[in-house]
Design an enzyme around this catalytic site. Structure first.
Site, PDB file in Angstrom:
ATOM      1  CB  SER A   1      -0.965  -0.002   1.180  1.00  0.00           C
ATOM      2  OG  SER A   1      -0.262   0.029   2.400  1.00  0.00           O
ATOM      3  CB  THR A   2       4.252   2.076   1.284  1.00  0.00           C
ATOM      4  OG1 THR A   2       3.972   1.669   2.621  1.00  0.00           O
ATOM      5  CG2 THR A   2       5.191   3.270   1.288  1.00  0.00           C
ATOM      6  CE1 TYR A   3       8.110   2.427  -3.658  1.00  0.00           C
ATOM      7  CE2 TYR A   3       7.948   0.324  -2.536  1.00  0.00           C
ATOM      8  CZ  TYR A   3       8.698   1.402  -2.948  1.00  0.00           C
ATOM      9  OH  TYR A   3      10.041   1.460  -2.656  1.00  0.00           O
TER      10      TYR A   3
ATOM     11  CD  GLU B   1       4.869  -3.380 -14.966  1.00  0.00           C
ATOM     12  OE1 GLU B   1       4.866  -2.222 -15.420  1.00  0.00           O
ATOM     13  OE2 GLU B   1       3.895  -3.877 -14.381  1.00  0.00           O
TER      14      GLU B   1
ATOM     15  CB  THR C   1      10.885 -10.789 -13.390  1.00  0.00           C
ATOM     16  OG1 THR C   1      12.099 -11.519 -13.644  1.00  0.00           O
ATOM     17  CG2 THR C   1      10.927  -9.491 -14.181  1.00  0.00           C
TER      18      THR C   1
ATOM     19  CD  GLN D   1      12.152 -15.496 -13.649  1.00  0.00           C
ATOM     20  OE1 GLN D   1      11.916 -15.559 -14.849  1.00  0.00           O
ATOM     21  NE2 GLN D   1      11.420 -14.755 -12.844  1.00  0.00           N
TER      22      GLN D   1
ATOM     23  CE1 TYR E   1       5.735 -21.582 -15.561  1.00  0.00           C
ATOM     24  CE2 TYR E   1       7.948 -22.124 -14.823  1.00  0.00           C
ATOM     25  CZ  TYR E   1       7.099 -21.373 -15.609  1.00  0.00           C
ATOM     26  OH  TYR E   1       7.612 -20.415 -16.445  1.00  0.00           O
TER      27      TYR E   1
END
EC number: 3.5.4.13
Length: 188
Positions: free
Chosen positions: A112-114, A137, A135, A180, A170
């Site tokens: 929530s900060t962001y 985004e 990864t 990865q 997976y």
């Protein structure tokens, strides 16, 4: 499906290496200053962003195509933070390496900060038996530059355990993002 608690998360990290490195509680301060928290919460795990970023630039391309993605669309940035231009995005990775159990699906939500600053974190689910650095985004939805901090909390992982183990994981499918490390660009 049921959401898993802090007790389960701590046990899976200790006994199965589900999250490495791992913090058993919430870390809210570093070097005597307040930070965006990370570590185990009541029903999730708050992950950190590593200090390597790929900042999107439109200098070298005219169209974004996930089937023919141009790696020159990014500028590499290393540091304690990354400033994302208005209406742009950056890729990063978690500090933590994950090993998801076969009976578990993991969902990532932004902190929530962001979110309250117009910065959205997007990650697709971590599927059963997937492993690797996640990864991340970050989208800056504001008309102003926005800063993301490395080695501080950026998103929360929620662990959902099924009452029935999947037939095909997976790993079984040979998923293209299995194992990865670092920031991973789109693959087909």
């Amino acid at each position: 499906m049921s959401i898993k608690s802090d007790r389960w998360i701590r046990r899976m990290a200790a006994e199965h290496g589900m999250i490495e490195p791992f913090e058993a509680g919430q870390i809210k301060q570093a070097a005597g200053r307040s930070i965006v928290s990370y570590g185990t919460s009541s029903y999730g795990y708050d992950v950190r962003c590593a200090s390597e970023f790929k900042l999107f630039t439109d200098i070298n391309t005219t169209i974004v195509d996930p089937k023919a993605f141009d790696p020159n669309s990014f500028v590499e940035v290393k540091g304690d933070s990354c400033i994302i231009p208005p209406n742009s995005f950056a890729l990063a990775r978690t500090v933590e390496y994950f090993r998801i159990p076969r009976s578990v699906l993991t969902i990532c939500l932004g902190k929530s900060t962001y979110a309250r600053c117009g910065i959205i974190v997007n990650v697709t689910p971590l599927e059963p038996e997937w492993e690797g650095h996640v990864t991340l985004e970050f989208s800056n939805t504001t008309p102003l530059p926005a800063r993301i901090y490395a080695n501080e909390g950026v998103a929360q992982m929620l662990f959902l355990e099924s009452d029935e183990v999947c037939e095909t994981s997976y790993r079984d499918r040979g998923g293209k993002y299995q194992g990865q490390v670092g920031v991973t660009l789109p693959k087909i």
